[in-house]
Design a protein around this motif. Structure first.
Motif, PDB file in Angstrom:
ATOM      1  N   SER A  78      -7.482 -21.760   3.103  1.00  0.00           N
ATOM      2  CA  SER A  78      -6.427 -22.752   2.943  1.00  0.00           C
ATOM      3  C   SER A  78      -5.444 -22.564   1.519  1.00  0.00           C
ATOM      4  O   SER A  78      -4.416 -22.649   1.431  1.00  0.00           O
ATOM      5  N   GLU A  79      -6.394 -21.987   0.516  1.00  0.00           N
ATOM      6  CA  GLU A  79      -5.538 -21.437  -0.710  1.00  0.00           C
ATOM      7  C   GLU A  79      -4.629 -20.486  -0.555  1.00  0.00           C
ATOM      8  O   GLU A  79      -3.682 -20.658  -1.240  1.00  0.00           O
ATOM      9  N   ARG A  95     -12.000 -22.993   2.274  1.00  0.00           N
ATOM     10  CA  ARG A  95     -11.331 -23.311   0.920  1.00  0.00           C
ATOM     11  C   ARG A  95     -10.606 -21.973   0.763  1.00  0.00           C
ATOM     12  O   ARG A  95      -8.978 -22.138   0.037  1.00  0.00           O
ATOM     13  N   SER A  96     -10.948 -20.980   0.721  1.00  0.00           N
ATOM     14  CA  SER A  96     -10.337 -19.720   0.348  1.00  0.00           C
ATOM     15  C   SER A  96      -9.035 -19.413   1.288  1.00  0.00           C
ATOM     16  O   SER A  96      -7.963 -19.300   0.652  1.00  0.00           O
ATOM     17  N   ALA A  99     -17.675 -23.929   4.248  1.00  0.00           N
ATOM     18  CA  ALA A  99     -16.674 -24.442   3.128  1.00  0.00           C
ATOM     19  C   ALA A  99     -15.954 -23.732   2.347  1.00  0.00           C
ATOM     20  O   ALA A  99     -14.815 -23.780   1.855  1.00  0.00           O
ATOM     21  N   GLN A 100     -16.724 -22.680   1.708  1.00  0.00           N
ATOM     22  CA  GLN A 100     -16.124 -21.851   0.824  1.00  0.00           C
ATOM     23  C   GLN A 100     -14.983 -21.121   1.643  1.00  0.00           C
ATOM     24  O   GLN A 100     -13.973 -20.597   0.900  1.00  0.00           O
TER      25      GLN A 100
END
Length: 77
Positions: free
Chosen positions: A69-70, A66-67, A62-63
Protein backbone atom coordinates in the motif's frame (compact mmCIF):
# COMPACT_ATOMS: atom_id res chain seq x y z
CA UNK A 1 7.49 -1.58 -4.11
CA UNK A 2 8.06 -5.17 -3.15
CA UNK A 3 6.90 -6.59 -6.49
CA UNK A 4 9.07 -4.25 -8.57
CA UNK A 5 12.05 -4.82 -6.26
CA UNK A 6 11.74 -8.58 -6.70
CA UNK A 7 11.49 -8.20 -10.48
CA UNK A 8 14.59 -6.01 -10.48
CA UNK A 9 16.55 -8.59 -8.49
CA UNK A 10 15.45 -11.39 -10.77
CA UNK A 11 16.52 -9.42 -13.83
CA UNK A 12 19.92 -8.65 -12.31
CA UNK A 13 21.24 -12.21 -12.40
CA UNK A 14 24.87 -11.18 -12.34
CA UNK A 15 24.44 -8.50 -9.69
CA UNK A 16 26.58 -5.43 -9.50
CA UNK A 17 30.17 -6.12 -10.56
CA UNK A 18 31.53 -3.77 -7.89
CA UNK A 19 29.61 -5.60 -5.14
CA UNK A 20 29.47 -9.32 -5.99
CA UNK A 21 27.27 -11.56 -3.90
CA UNK A 22 29.27 -13.72 -1.54
CA UNK A 23 28.71 -17.39 -0.79
CA UNK A 24 27.02 -17.72 2.58
CA UNK A 25 26.60 -21.49 2.68
CA UNK A 26 30.08 -21.94 4.15
CA UNK A 27 29.47 -19.71 7.17
CA UNK A 28 29.24 -21.16 10.67
CA UNK A 29 25.48 -20.64 10.91
CA UNK A 30 24.77 -22.62 7.74
CA UNK A 31 27.15 -25.43 8.73
CA UNK A 32 25.52 -25.75 12.16
CA UNK A 33 22.10 -25.82 10.48
CA UNK A 34 23.19 -28.66 8.21
CA UNK A 35 24.40 -30.70 11.19
CA UNK A 36 21.18 -30.07 13.11
CA UNK A 37 19.00 -31.06 10.15
CA UNK A 38 21.11 -34.19 9.52
CA UNK A 39 20.76 -35.29 13.16
CA UNK A 40 16.99 -34.72 13.23
CA UNK A 41 14.77 -37.75 12.50
CA UNK A 42 12.99 -37.61 9.14
CA UNK A 43 9.69 -35.75 9.34
CA UNK A 44 10.40 -34.29 12.81
CA UNK A 45 9.76 -30.55 12.71
CA UNK A 46 10.00 -30.08 16.46
CA UNK A 47 7.27 -28.56 18.60
CA UNK A 48 4.73 -26.53 16.64
CA UNK A 49 2.65 -23.92 18.46
CA UNK A 50 -0.46 -22.99 16.43
CA UNK A 51 -1.04 -19.66 18.19
CA UNK A 52 2.57 -18.52 17.71
CA UNK A 53 2.52 -19.62 14.08
CA UNK A 54 -0.73 -17.72 13.48
CA UNK A 55 0.63 -14.53 15.04
CA UNK A 56 3.81 -14.83 12.97
CA UNK A 57 1.91 -15.28 9.70
CA UNK A 58 -0.49 -12.45 10.56
CA UNK A 59 2.38 -10.05 11.25
CA UNK A 60 4.19 -11.03 8.06
CA UNK A 61 1.03 -10.51 6.00
CA UNK A 62 0.44 -7.14 7.66
CA UNK A 63 3.98 -6.06 6.76
CA UNK A 64 3.58 -7.19 3.14
CA UNK A 65 0.25 -5.43 2.77
CA UNK A 66 1.64 -2.26 4.36
CA UNK A 67 4.64 -2.30 1.99
CA UNK A 68 2.38 -2.78 -1.02
CA UNK A 69 0.00 0.00 0.00
CA UNK A 70 2.91 2.38 0.69
CA UNK A 71 4.35 1.68 -2.73
CA UNK A 72 1.04 2.14 -4.54
CA UNK A 73 0.43 5.36 -2.62
CA UNK A 74 3.80 6.89 -3.49
CA UNK A 75 4.67 5.66 -7.00
CA UNK A 76 3.34 4.01 -10.10
CA UNK A 77 5.18 0.85 -11.13
Amino acid sequence: MFYCDVLFLLQEKEGLPAFPMGKIDQTRMWKVGERVRAARPAGDLGPLHPFTAGVYVALMMAQVLRSCSEYVRTTKC
